[in-house]
Design a protein around this motif. Structure first.
Motif, mmCIF file in Angstrom:
data_model
loop_
_atom_site.group_PDB
_atom_site.id
_atom_site.type_symbol
_atom_site.label_atom_id
_atom_site.label_comp_id
_atom_site.label_asym_id
_atom_site.label_seq_id
_atom_site.Cartn_x
_atom_site.Cartn_y
_atom_site.Cartn_z
ATOM 1 N N UNK A 32 33.057 27.747 47.764
ATOM 2 C CA UNK A 32 32.528 28.131 46.372
ATOM 3 C C UNK A 32 32.216 29.161 45.263
ATOM 4 N N UNK A 33 31.904 30.077 46.579
ATOM 5 C CA UNK A 33 31.913 31.359 46.541
ATOM 6 C C UNK A 33 33.356 32.625 45.990
ATOM 7 N N UNK A 34 33.803 32.119 47.087
ATOM 8 C CA UNK A 34 35.123 32.240 47.037
ATOM 9 C C UNK A 34 35.712 32.093 45.659
ATOM 10 N N UNK A 35 35.881 30.831 45.172
ATOM 11 C CA UNK A 35 36.740 30.671 43.873
ATOM 12 C C UNK A 35 35.700 30.744 42.985
ATOM 13 N N UNK A 36 34.196 31.281 42.913
ATOM 14 C CA UNK A 36 34.057 31.555 41.641
ATOM 15 C C UNK A 36 34.377 33.576 41.652
ATOM 16 N N UNK A 37 34.404 33.683 42.617
ATOM 17 C CA UNK A 37 34.867 35.831 43.053
ATOM 18 C C UNK A 37 36.818 35.524 42.310
ATOM 19 N N UNK A 38 37.415 34.510 42.452
ATOM 20 C CA UNK A 38 38.625 34.311 42.186
ATOM 21 C C UNK A 38 38.842 34.573 40.452
ATOM 22 N N UNK A 39 37.712 33.749 40.151
ATOM 23 C CA UNK A 39 37.193 33.096 38.466
ATOM 24 C C UNK A 39 37.239 34.276 37.873
ATOM 25 N N UNK A 40 36.322 35.814 38.400
ATOM 26 C CA UNK A 40 35.698 37.158 38.166
ATOM 27 C C UNK A 40 37.319 37.707 38.182
ATOM 28 N N UNK A 41 38.104 37.646 39.215
ATOM 29 C CA UNK A 41 39.223 38.695 39.737
ATOM 30 C C UNK A 41 40.085 37.962 38.076
ATOM 31 N N UNK A 42 40.059 37.112 38.086
ATOM 32 C CA UNK A 42 41.408 36.620 36.780
ATOM 33 C C UNK A 42 40.178 36.951 35.324
ATOM 34 N N UNK A 43 39.598 36.647 34.849
ATOM 35 C CA UNK A 43 39.069 37.354 34.094
ATOM 36 C C UNK A 43 38.781 38.635 33.809
ATOM 37 N N UNK A 44 38.712 39.664 35.065
ATOM 38 C CA UNK A 44 38.835 41.055 34.706
ATOM 39 C C UNK A 44 40.465 41.511 34.676
ATOM 40 N N UNK A 45 41.536 41.053 35.178
ATOM 41 C CA UNK A 45 42.678 40.950 35.081
ATOM 42 C C UNK A 45 43.137 40.512 33.328
ATOM 43 N N UNK A 46 42.962 39.245 32.559
ATOM 44 C CA UNK A 46 42.812 38.915 32.021
ATOM 45 C C UNK A 46 41.900 39.561 30.526
ATOM 46 N N UNK A 47 40.652 39.951 30.529
ATOM 47 C CA UNK A 47 39.772 39.986 29.017
ATOM 48 C C UNK A 47 39.448 38.500 28.871
ATOM 49 N N UNK A 48 38.456 39.128 27.943
ATOM 50 C CA UNK A 48 38.334 37.939 26.702
ATOM 51 C C UNK A 48 38.363 37.801 25.304
ATOM 52 N N UNK A 49 39.558 38.579 25.105
ATOM 53 C CA UNK A 49 40.084 38.733 24.081
ATOM 54 C C UNK A 49 40.415 37.488 23.667
ATOM 55 N N UNK A 50 40.183 37.182 22.244
ATOM 56 C CA UNK A 50 40.719 35.681 22.176
ATOM 57 C C UNK A 50 39.887 34.588 22.876
ATOM 58 N N UNK A 51 39.238 35.251 24.004
ATOM 59 C CA UNK A 51 37.870 33.305 24.667
ATOM 60 C C UNK A 51 37.271 32.937 23.670
#
Length: 292
Positions: A32-51
Protein backbone atom coordinates in the motif's frame (compact mmCIF):
# COMPACT_ATOMS: atom_id res chain seq x y z
CA UNK A 1 7.40 27.90 -1.15
CA UNK A 2 8.30 26.72 -4.66
CA UNK A 3 5.97 24.86 -7.01
CA UNK A 4 7.28 21.39 -6.09
CA UNK A 5 6.90 22.05 -2.37
CA UNK A 6 3.37 23.30 -2.94
CA UNK A 7 2.54 20.16 -4.92
CA UNK A 8 4.02 17.95 -2.20
CA UNK A 9 1.97 19.74 0.42
CA UNK A 10 -1.23 19.20 -1.57
CA UNK A 11 -0.34 15.53 -1.98
CA UNK A 12 0.14 15.08 1.77
CA UNK A 13 -3.44 16.18 2.41
CA UNK A 14 -4.57 13.09 0.45
CA UNK A 15 -2.03 10.57 1.75
CA UNK A 16 -4.21 9.04 4.50
CA UNK A 17 -7.08 8.51 2.08
CA UNK A 18 -4.79 6.97 -0.53
CA UNK A 19 -3.25 4.58 2.03
CA UNK A 20 -6.73 3.50 3.09
CA UNK A 21 -7.71 2.78 -0.52
CA UNK A 22 -4.49 0.85 -1.21
CA UNK A 23 -4.71 -1.18 2.02
CA UNK A 24 -8.24 -2.31 1.21
CA UNK A 25 -7.18 -3.14 -2.32
CA UNK A 26 -4.05 -5.07 -1.39
CA UNK A 27 -4.27 -6.18 2.24
CA UNK A 28 -0.56 -5.38 2.47
CA UNK A 29 0.80 -2.39 4.36
CA UNK A 30 4.12 -2.32 2.52
CA UNK A 31 2.54 -2.67 -0.92
CA UNK A 32 0.00 0.00 0.00
CA UNK A 33 2.84 2.39 0.83
CA UNK A 34 4.52 1.51 -2.49
CA UNK A 35 1.30 2.27 -4.38
CA UNK A 36 0.94 5.63 -2.66
CA UNK A 37 4.57 6.47 -3.38
CA UNK A 38 4.07 5.59 -7.04
CA UNK A 39 1.13 7.99 -7.13
CA UNK A 40 3.37 10.76 -5.80
CA UNK A 41 6.07 10.00 -8.39
CA UNK A 42 3.54 10.21 -11.21
CA UNK A 43 2.16 13.46 -9.85
CA UNK A 44 5.67 14.87 -9.47
CA UNK A 45 6.47 14.00 -13.08
CA UNK A 46 3.25 15.26 -14.64
CA UNK A 47 2.25 18.09 -12.31
CA UNK A 48 -1.30 19.08 -11.40
CA UNK A 49 -1.94 21.48 -14.29
CA UNK A 50 -5.34 20.75 -15.74
CA UNK A 51 -6.32 18.45 -12.85
CA UNK A 52 -9.61 19.80 -11.51
CA UNK A 53 -10.02 17.17 -8.79
CA UNK A 54 -6.62 16.18 -7.43
CA UNK A 55 -8.03 13.75 -4.89
CA UNK A 56 -9.99 11.90 -7.56
CA UNK A 57 -6.99 11.88 -9.90
CA UNK A 58 -4.72 10.42 -7.21
CA UNK A 59 -7.31 7.83 -6.20
CA UNK A 60 -7.54 6.71 -9.82
CA UNK A 61 -3.76 6.41 -10.05
CA UNK A 62 -3.56 4.38 -6.83
CA UNK A 63 -6.43 2.20 -8.03
CA UNK A 64 -4.68 1.44 -11.31
CA UNK A 65 -1.38 0.68 -9.55
CA UNK A 66 -3.15 -1.68 -7.12
CA UNK A 67 -4.99 -3.36 -9.97
CA UNK A 68 -1.67 -4.08 -11.67
CA UNK A 69 -0.28 -5.54 -8.44
CA UNK A 70 -3.34 -7.77 -7.97
CA UNK A 71 -3.17 -8.98 -11.57
CA UNK A 72 0.52 -9.74 -11.13
CA UNK A 73 -0.30 -11.79 -8.04
CA UNK A 74 -2.98 -13.71 -9.92
CA UNK A 75 -0.66 -14.46 -12.84
CA UNK A 76 2.01 -16.02 -10.61
CA UNK A 77 1.87 -19.78 -10.33
CA UNK A 78 1.25 -19.79 -6.61
CA UNK A 79 0.39 -22.93 -4.70
CA UNK A 80 -3.44 -22.99 -4.57
CA UNK A 81 -3.44 -24.34 -1.02
CA UNK A 82 -1.36 -21.45 0.36
CA UNK A 83 -2.98 -19.71 3.31
CA UNK A 84 -2.52 -15.94 3.23
CA UNK A 85 -3.50 -13.67 6.09
CA UNK A 86 -3.53 -9.95 5.20
CA UNK A 87 -1.19 -7.60 7.05
CA UNK A 88 -2.79 -6.68 10.38
CA UNK A 89 -2.92 -3.12 11.65
CA UNK A 90 -1.82 -3.43 15.28
CA UNK A 91 -2.36 -0.58 17.72
CA UNK A 92 -0.07 -0.17 20.70
CA UNK A 93 -2.89 0.26 23.20
CA UNK A 94 -5.42 -2.43 24.00
CA UNK A 95 -8.38 -0.06 24.17
CA UNK A 96 -7.89 2.67 21.58
CA UNK A 97 -6.79 2.73 17.95
CA UNK A 98 -3.63 4.78 17.42
CA UNK A 99 -4.38 8.12 15.73
CA UNK A 100 -2.18 7.24 12.75
CA UNK A 101 -4.25 4.09 12.20
CA UNK A 102 -7.63 5.79 12.45
CA UNK A 103 -7.95 6.72 8.77
CA UNK A 104 -6.60 3.36 7.67
CA UNK A 105 -9.41 1.61 9.58
CA UNK A 106 -12.13 4.21 9.10
CA UNK A 107 -14.64 1.60 7.92
CA UNK A 108 -13.66 -1.02 10.52
CA UNK A 109 -11.95 -3.17 7.94
CA UNK A 110 -11.34 -6.37 9.87
CA UNK A 111 -9.04 -9.18 8.81
CA UNK A 112 -12.05 -11.39 8.05
CA UNK A 113 -13.27 -8.93 5.40
CA UNK A 114 -9.79 -8.58 3.90
CA UNK A 115 -9.54 -12.37 3.64
CA UNK A 116 -12.77 -12.39 1.62
CA UNK A 117 -11.56 -9.53 -0.56
CA UNK A 118 -8.48 -11.61 -1.37
CA UNK A 119 -10.77 -14.18 -3.03
CA UNK A 120 -12.22 -11.66 -5.49
CA UNK A 121 -11.13 -11.16 -9.06
CA UNK A 122 -8.88 -8.05 -9.26
CA UNK A 123 -11.45 -6.08 -11.26
CA UNK A 124 -14.24 -7.08 -8.87
CA UNK A 125 -12.16 -5.99 -5.90
CA UNK A 126 -11.39 -2.63 -7.48
CA UNK A 127 -15.03 -1.95 -8.32
CA UNK A 128 -16.22 -2.99 -4.86
CA UNK A 129 -13.58 -1.11 -2.89
CA UNK A 130 -13.76 2.12 -4.87
CA UNK A 131 -17.55 2.23 -5.12
CA UNK A 132 -18.88 0.56 -1.97
CA UNK A 133 -16.16 1.75 0.42
CA UNK A 134 -15.19 5.10 -1.09
CA UNK A 135 -18.20 6.14 -3.16
CA UNK A 136 -16.47 6.51 -6.52
CA UNK A 137 -19.00 6.59 -9.40
CA UNK A 138 -19.05 3.63 -11.75
CA UNK A 139 -18.47 5.85 -14.78
CA UNK A 140 -15.06 6.70 -13.28
CA UNK A 141 -14.31 3.07 -12.35
CA UNK A 142 -15.22 1.67 -15.77
CA UNK A 143 -12.18 3.01 -17.70
CA UNK A 144 -9.85 1.63 -15.01
CA UNK A 145 -11.02 -1.94 -15.65
CA UNK A 146 -11.65 -1.51 -19.37
CA UNK A 147 -15.39 -2.10 -19.06
CA UNK A 148 -18.60 -0.22 -19.65
CA UNK A 149 -20.27 1.56 -16.76
CA UNK A 150 -22.92 -1.16 -16.61
CA UNK A 151 -20.26 -3.89 -16.58
CA UNK A 152 -18.38 -2.12 -13.78
CA UNK A 153 -21.62 -2.00 -11.79
CA UNK A 154 -22.00 -5.76 -12.29
CA UNK A 155 -18.45 -6.36 -11.06
CA UNK A 156 -19.24 -4.57 -7.81
CA UNK A 157 -22.56 -6.39 -7.51
CA UNK A 158 -20.89 -9.82 -7.82
CA UNK A 159 -18.26 -8.82 -5.28
CA UNK A 160 -20.92 -7.52 -2.90
CA UNK A 161 -22.80 -10.83 -2.98
CA UNK A 162 -19.63 -12.78 -2.22
CA UNK A 163 -18.66 -10.47 0.62
CA UNK A 164 -22.11 -10.63 2.20
CA UNK A 165 -22.19 -14.40 1.87
CA UNK A 166 -18.72 -15.04 3.28
CA UNK A 167 -17.76 -12.29 5.71
CA UNK A 168 -19.32 -12.81 9.16
CA UNK A 169 -21.16 -9.92 10.79
CA UNK A 170 -18.85 -9.12 13.68
CA UNK A 171 -19.57 -8.02 17.22
CA UNK A 172 -18.85 -4.30 17.44
CA UNK A 173 -18.84 -3.85 21.22
CA UNK A 174 -15.18 -3.96 22.24
CA UNK A 175 -15.92 -4.94 25.85
CA UNK A 176 -17.85 -8.01 24.68
CA UNK A 177 -15.01 -8.87 22.31
CA UNK A 178 -12.43 -8.72 25.10
CA UNK A 179 -14.59 -10.94 27.32
CA UNK A 180 -14.58 -13.68 24.68
CA UNK A 181 -10.91 -13.30 23.72
CA UNK A 182 -9.80 -13.28 27.36
CA UNK A 183 -11.81 -16.45 27.99
CA UNK A 184 -10.21 -18.08 24.95
CA UNK A 185 -6.69 -17.23 26.07
CA UNK A 186 -7.35 -18.33 29.67
CA UNK A 187 -8.75 -21.66 28.49
CA UNK A 188 -5.80 -22.10 26.11
CA UNK A 189 -3.25 -21.51 28.86
CA UNK A 190 -5.10 -23.86 31.22
CA UNK A 191 -5.50 -26.54 28.58
CA UNK A 192 -9.25 -26.55 29.26
CA UNK A 193 -10.68 -28.16 26.15
CA UNK A 194 -14.33 -27.82 27.22
CA UNK A 195 -13.89 -24.13 28.04
CA UNK A 196 -12.40 -23.60 24.59
CA UNK A 197 -15.36 -25.27 22.93
CA UNK A 198 -17.66 -22.96 24.88
CA UNK A 199 -16.21 -19.82 23.24
CA UNK A 200 -15.72 -21.24 19.75
CA UNK A 201 -18.45 -21.24 17.12
CA UNK A 202 -19.07 -24.81 15.85
CA UNK A 203 -17.99 -23.70 12.37
CA UNK A 204 -15.04 -21.55 13.48
CA UNK A 205 -12.19 -21.11 10.99
CA UNK A 206 -8.55 -20.66 11.96
CA UNK A 207 -6.07 -19.43 9.35
CA UNK A 208 -2.38 -19.39 10.21
CA UNK A 209 0.03 -17.79 7.74
CA UNK A 210 3.60 -18.71 8.60
CA UNK A 211 5.05 -17.70 5.26
CA UNK A 212 4.98 -20.98 3.38
CA UNK A 213 2.55 -23.66 2.23
CA UNK A 214 4.02 -26.32 4.51
CA UNK A 215 4.01 -24.20 7.65
CA UNK A 216 0.68 -22.48 6.99
CA UNK A 217 -2.69 -24.06 7.59
CA UNK A 218 -6.44 -23.57 7.63
CA UNK A 219 -8.38 -25.43 10.30
CA UNK A 220 -12.17 -25.64 10.49
CA UNK A 221 -14.47 -26.74 13.28
CA UNK A 222 -14.50 -26.07 17.02
CA UNK A 223 -12.85 -29.31 18.14
CA UNK A 224 -10.05 -29.01 15.62
CA UNK A 225 -9.39 -25.35 16.43
CA UNK A 226 -9.50 -26.06 20.17
CA UNK A 227 -6.79 -28.66 19.62
CA UNK A 228 -4.60 -26.07 17.91
CA UNK A 229 -5.21 -23.59 20.74
CA UNK A 230 -3.41 -25.92 23.13
CA UNK A 231 -0.17 -24.60 21.62
CA UNK A 232 -0.59 -21.51 23.80
CA UNK A 233 0.11 -23.60 26.92
CA UNK A 234 3.89 -23.12 26.53
CA UNK A 235 5.21 -21.38 29.68
CA UNK A 236 7.85 -19.59 27.58
CA UNK A 237 5.21 -17.96 25.39
CA UNK A 238 4.08 -14.48 26.42
CA UNK A 239 0.88 -12.97 25.13
CA UNK A 240 -0.74 -9.58 25.57
CA UNK A 241 -3.83 -7.78 24.43
CA UNK A 242 -3.67 -5.59 21.32
CA UNK A 243 -6.13 -4.01 18.97
CA UNK A 244 -5.86 -5.77 15.63
CA UNK A 245 -7.64 -3.87 12.85
CA UNK A 246 -9.61 -2.09 15.55
CA UNK A 247 -10.87 -5.31 17.17
CA UNK A 248 -9.79 -7.39 20.16
CA UNK A 249 -6.63 -9.31 19.36
CA UNK A 250 -3.45 -10.75 20.81
CA UNK A 251 0.26 -10.51 20.05
CA UNK A 252 2.62 -13.23 21.24
CA UNK A 253 6.37 -13.21 21.76
CA UNK A 254 9.01 -15.77 22.61
CA UNK A 255 12.14 -14.59 24.42
CA UNK A 256 11.32 -10.99 23.49
CA UNK A 257 10.86 -11.70 19.78
CA UNK A 258 7.49 -11.13 18.12
CA UNK A 259 6.07 -14.54 17.27
CA UNK A 260 2.55 -13.92 15.99
CA UNK A 261 -0.38 -11.52 15.72
CA UNK A 262 -3.85 -12.96 16.24
CA UNK A 263 -6.99 -11.28 14.97
CA UNK A 264 -10.37 -12.51 16.23
CA UNK A 265 -13.80 -12.16 14.65
CA UNK A 266 -16.59 -12.60 17.17
CA UNK A 267 -20.30 -12.97 16.51
CA UNK A 268 -23.11 -13.87 18.89
CA UNK A 269 -20.69 -14.24 21.79
CA UNK A 270 -18.43 -16.78 20.10
CA UNK A 271 -15.29 -16.74 18.00
CA UNK A 272 -16.12 -17.40 14.36
CA UNK A 273 -12.70 -16.69 12.85
CA UNK A 274 -9.09 -16.50 14.02
CA UNK A 275 -6.50 -15.08 11.63
CA UNK A 276 -2.88 -15.54 12.66
CA UNK A 277 0.13 -13.95 11.01
CA UNK A 278 3.29 -15.81 11.99
CA UNK A 279 5.48 -15.13 8.97
CA UNK A 280 8.78 -13.86 10.48
CA UNK A 281 9.63 -11.71 7.45
CA UNK A 282 6.28 -9.92 7.39
CA UNK A 283 6.18 -9.59 11.18
CA UNK A 284 9.55 -7.83 11.09
CA UNK A 285 8.01 -5.06 9.00
CA UNK A 286 5.18 -4.39 11.46
CA UNK A 287 5.38 -1.66 14.08
CA UNK A 288 4.46 -3.83 17.05
CA UNK A 289 5.59 -3.33 20.63
CA UNK A 290 7.16 -6.53 22.00
CA UNK A 291 7.83 -5.47 25.60
CA UNK A 292 5.75 -7.54 28.01
Amino acid sequence: MNENEFLAERFETHRSHLRAVAYRMLGSLSEAEDAVQEAWLRLDRSGADGVANLGGWLTTVVGRVCLDILRSRASRAEEPLDVRVPDPVVSRGADEVDPEHAALLADSVGLALLVVLDTLDPAERLAFVLHDMFGMPFDEIAPMVGRTTAAARQLASRARRRVRGAAPEPETDLARQWKVVDAFMAASRAGDFDALLAVLDPDVVLRADAGGARASQEVRGAREVAGQAMLFRSPALFARRALVNGAAGVVTALEGKLLSVLGFTIADGRIVEIDILADPERLSRLDVQTEF
